[in-house]
Design a protein around this motif. Structure first.
Motif, PDB file in Angstrom:
ATOM      1  N   UNK A  45      20.094  28.818  40.012  1.00  0.00           N
ATOM      2  CA  UNK A  45      20.148  27.315  39.211  1.00  0.00           C
ATOM      3  C   UNK A  45      20.145  27.359  37.465  1.00  0.00           C
ATOM      4  N   UNK A  46      18.256  28.768  37.551  1.00  0.00           N
ATOM      5  CA  UNK A  46      18.611  28.956  36.673  1.00  0.00           C
ATOM      6  C   UNK A  46      19.220  29.879  35.406  1.00  0.00           C
ATOM      7  N   UNK A  47      19.808  30.373  35.968  1.00  0.00           N
ATOM      8  CA  UNK A  47      20.727  31.586  35.766  1.00  0.00           C
ATOM      9  C   UNK A  47      22.146  30.277  35.208  1.00  0.00           C
ATOM     10  N   UNK A  67      24.538  21.730  35.700  1.00  0.00           N
ATOM     11  CA  UNK A  67      24.088  23.116  35.529  1.00  0.00           C
ATOM     12  C   UNK A  67      25.487  23.310  34.607  1.00  0.00           C
ATOM     13  N   UNK A  68      25.663  24.900  34.157  1.00  0.00           N
ATOM     14  CA  UNK A  68      26.774  24.385  33.518  1.00  0.00           C
ATOM     15  C   UNK A  68      27.943  26.260  33.740  1.00  0.00           C
ATOM     16  N   UNK A  70       8.513  28.405  36.922  1.00  0.00           N
ATOM     17  CA  UNK A  70       8.716  28.539  35.456  1.00  0.00           C
ATOM     18  C   UNK A  70       8.555  30.702  35.982  1.00  0.00           C
ATOM     19  N   UNK A  71       7.803  30.994  37.070  1.00  0.00           N
ATOM     20  CA  UNK A  71       7.406  32.356  37.031  1.00  0.00           C
ATOM     21  C   UNK A  71       7.927  32.732  37.532  1.00  0.00           C
ATOM     22  N   UNK A  72       9.977  32.329  37.914  1.00  0.00           N
ATOM     23  CA  UNK A  72      11.016  32.697  38.249  1.00  0.00           C
ATOM     24  C   UNK A  72      11.672  32.935  37.142  1.00  0.00           C
ATOM     25  N   UNK A  84      11.041  33.475  34.016  1.00  0.00           N
ATOM     26  CA  UNK A  84      10.189  33.979  33.296  1.00  0.00           C
ATOM     27  C   UNK A  84      11.108  35.992  33.775  1.00  0.00           C
ATOM     28  N   UNK A  85      11.156  35.737  34.905  1.00  0.00           N
ATOM     29  CA  UNK A  85      11.301  37.053  35.382  1.00  0.00           C
ATOM     30  C   UNK A  85      14.051  37.150  35.673  1.00  0.00           C
ATOM     31  N   UNK A  86      14.168  35.982  35.085  1.00  0.00           N
ATOM     32  CA  UNK A  86      15.493  36.628  34.850  1.00  0.00           C
ATOM     33  C   UNK A  86      15.172  37.701  34.069  1.00  0.00           C
ATOM     34  N   UNK A  87      17.315  38.294  34.942  1.00  0.00           N
ATOM     35  CA  UNK A  87      17.405  39.512  33.929  1.00  0.00           C
ATOM     36  C   UNK A  87      18.441  38.816  32.821  1.00  0.00           C
ATOM     37  N   UNK A  88      18.669  39.787  32.306  1.00  0.00           N
ATOM     38  CA  UNK A  88      20.012  39.454  30.512  1.00  0.00           C
ATOM     39  C   UNK A  88      20.972  38.731  31.415  1.00  0.00           C
ATOM     40  N   UNK A  89      21.952  38.170  30.987  1.00  0.00           N
ATOM     41  CA  UNK A  89      22.450  37.324  31.656  1.00  0.00           C
ATOM     42  C   UNK A  89      23.691  37.905  30.916  1.00  0.00           C
TER      43      UNK A  89
END
Length: 503
Positions: A81-83, A121-122, A317-319, A321-326
């Motif tokens: 979802x965050x991605x 989302x989108x 928020x912790x998840x 912060x760990x997202x990779x560059x998309x």
């Protein structure tokens, strides 16, 4: 950034006997969560196991067995979802979707109808350089997969494999924002790319780990705009759902056939029945499977064995912060930092493995040259041998060594291709190949000048022709390169030939 208000592609238009029609497409993508255990049990999700080997008591619907939520699957759904720049719902709940089928031993599927874990989302889908479509995501919910019925082992019997039963799926539901077959395939490709970058789904369509239900309807020009103004779906026409599509090529074919089928019915004075259909790739057509069910047909109700799912904002928020560059951010960085073209950056960011390979090869080097060697030389050779990048005999470090040898004038571009071929077939280091095979470029201007003088002296007729037509000087360059075994510095040869001929 793309200005989507001015760069969105035009919808697919099909001309019928009574006028033009436009396509409207929404998609429900089922993405298997990259978890080694199932959504509500500890049973393995390993693909290719013996039938019914990966089945826990709760998966088999044994009496008294209670589901226990897999926290890792929840985390990966949140990460997805965050991605997709979506709203994360801190409070969600599971429901029972009731229906009978032999590969559904519980008699219901645990899903999330009323309170999904992820909201709107989108996905930005590029349809060529500078042209894109924003596809809105309505929701993402977690649910169990069903088992698999097998009908081709015995003409008189059917078999059931419950290995997939209970495997965690993310159902990613789009708005009807897709306007053609090509856009549908591009949307699936972009969604798959993002999921693979995030590491939340492996995107393996062949194994069924990513599959789509495609909703298709047709309407007259202008009706879609009315829907956007009013959000009244009646403007879009009656939709039919094409189930379980796991090939981008077949998705395009199925949409095109289904749209033309609906147009033919409407222009003949008929009406479209809302139904579920299957696509037959051998015949290139869709066929009716069953009437399309509504939510009330499944008698949804909150699952009494599962408490509402409550998660904390700090955990989300912790998840985050760990997202990779998309992919979009990586592509923009490659274009900015390495000066790559839109096309080259798109190719190199299509898969995260390719992007990592390029970055290692290009580190501290000419990025454009690295991109050229990877896209043209390495990819070309791998395609010829029907190999994937993961199987490449040439490492990023070896590509980097070849670039270093070219930039230091140790070898020419032509010699570099010979070095690459030896490296590819033997695995030897480029530097070692150049040294031991005597492939180092001749940069001694005295030796090159002697070779130029010798070729000019032996070809007086060609000298006169070249003086009359300077374009013919290239012939002398070729002869000098031939005489030096291709080792002479090409720039030095060109400069000396031009000077000697007075050009």
């Amino acid at each position: 950034m793309l200005d989507l208000s001015t760069t969105s592609p035009k919808p697919k238009v099909i001309s019928g006997a009574t006028g033009d029609w436009e396509l409207v497409i929404g998609m429900e993508v089922h993405a298997q969560v990259s978890s080694s255990a199932k959504l509500f049990s500890g049973a393995s999700t390993r693909f290719g196991a013996e039938p019914n080997a990966n089945v826990a008591f709760v998966d088999a619907g044994m009496p008294g067995m209670l589901p226990v939520i897999n926290e890792g699957c929840v985390a990966l759904a949140v990460k997805t979802g965050l991605g997709l720049k979506a709203q994360i719902n801190l409070n969600s709940a599971f429901d029972r979707k009731n229906y009978f089928y032999p590969d559904l031993p519980q008699g219901y599927q645990i899903s999330q109808l009323y309170h999904p874990i992820v909201g709107e989302g989108e996905v930005i889908v590029e349809m060529g350089e500078g042209v894109a479509r924003r596809v809105r995501i309505e929701r993402i919910h977690l649910e169990q997969d069903a088992g698999k019925s097998i009908h081709d082992m015995d003409p008189h019997m059917s078999f059931v494999d419950l290995n997939r039963t209970g495997v965690a799926l993310m159902e990613i539901v789009s708005r009807p924002d897709i306007r053609g077959p090509e856009e549908a395939a591009a949307y699936i490709a972009k969604l798959r790319q993002i999921l693979r970058y995030l590491g939340t789904c492996d995107g393996n369509m062949q194994n069924g780990n990513l599959r789509a239900d495609v909703n298709v309807s047709v309407c007259r020009p202008g009706q879609y705009e009315k829907y956007q103004e009013t959000q009244d779906f009646s403007h879009l026409g009656t939709r039919c759902e094409i189930k379980n599509m796991n090939s981008m090529r077949f998705i395009q074919q199925a949409i095109d056939h289904e749209a033309r089928r609906q147009i033919a019915i409407l222009e003949d004075g008929g009406k479209i029945d809302q139904e579920t259909r299957l696509y037959d790739p051998d015949k290139g057509e869709t066929r009716s499977m069953r009437s399309k069910e509504e939510a009330h047909d499944y008698r949804y109700f909150p699952d009494p064995d599962l408490l509402p799912l409550e998660i904390e904002q700090g955990w989300v928020d912790d998840i985050a912060a760990s997202l990779p560059e998309l992919p979009d951010a990586k592509k923009a960085r490659f274009m900015g930092d390495f000066g790559l073209s839109d096309y080259d950056a798109s190719v190199l960011t299509a898969e995260v493995e390719a992007a990592d390979f390029f970055e290692e090869a290009a580190a501290g080097r000419d990025g454009k040259l690295a991109a050229n060697w990877i896209i043209n030389e390495l990819y070309g050779r791998l395609k010829k041998d029907e190999k994937e990048l993961a199987e490449s005999p040439v490492s990023p470090a070896q590509i980097g060594q070849i670039i270093d040898l070219i930039k230091s004038d140790a070898i020419s571009g032509k010699i570099a291709k010979d070095v690459f071929e030896i490296c590819y077939t033997t695995g030897r280091a480029p530097q070692e190949i150049v040294e031991t095979e005597g492939m180092k470029q001749v940069t001694d201007t005295g030796a090159i000048e002697a070779a130029v003088d010798e070729v000019i002296a032996a070809n007086p007729d060609q000298v006169e022709k070249a003086k009359a037509n300077p374009k013919l000087a290239g012939w002398f360059v070729g002869q000098v390169m031939k005489a030096t075994g291709g080792k002479a510095n090409p720039k030095a040869v060109n400069d000396l030939v031009a000077a000697k001929l007075g050009l």
